[in-house]
Design a protein around this motif. Structure first.
Motif: not given
Length: 63
Positions: A39-44, A47-55
């Motif tokens: 679950c932590r791997i999927i959540a991280m 989070i990383e994908v959304e951070a890249i998309m936001f930038s």
């Protein structure tokens, strides 16, 4: 101003923070991993994908 990888020089290998051996880790075995670890791997990953998309979105909409 856009990023052109053909014009950028890059960082020398001896000045980089991590080498390829540290980045290439063994994947977790889904059959033997703790469910909370999965679950932590999927959540991280999310989070990383959304951070890249936001930038990317921010760079497109802000001068």
């Amino acid at each position: 101003m856009t990023f052109n990888p053909l014009r950028e020089r890059g960082i020398p290998l001896d000045k980089q923070l991590r080498n390829w051996r540290e980045l290439n880790v063994t994947p977790t075995d889904p059959d033997h991993a703790d469910p909370y670890t999965r679950c932590r791997i999927i959540a991280m990953n999310g989070i990383e994908v959304e951070a890249i998309m936001f930038s990317h979105h921010l760079a497109r909409h802000c001068p």
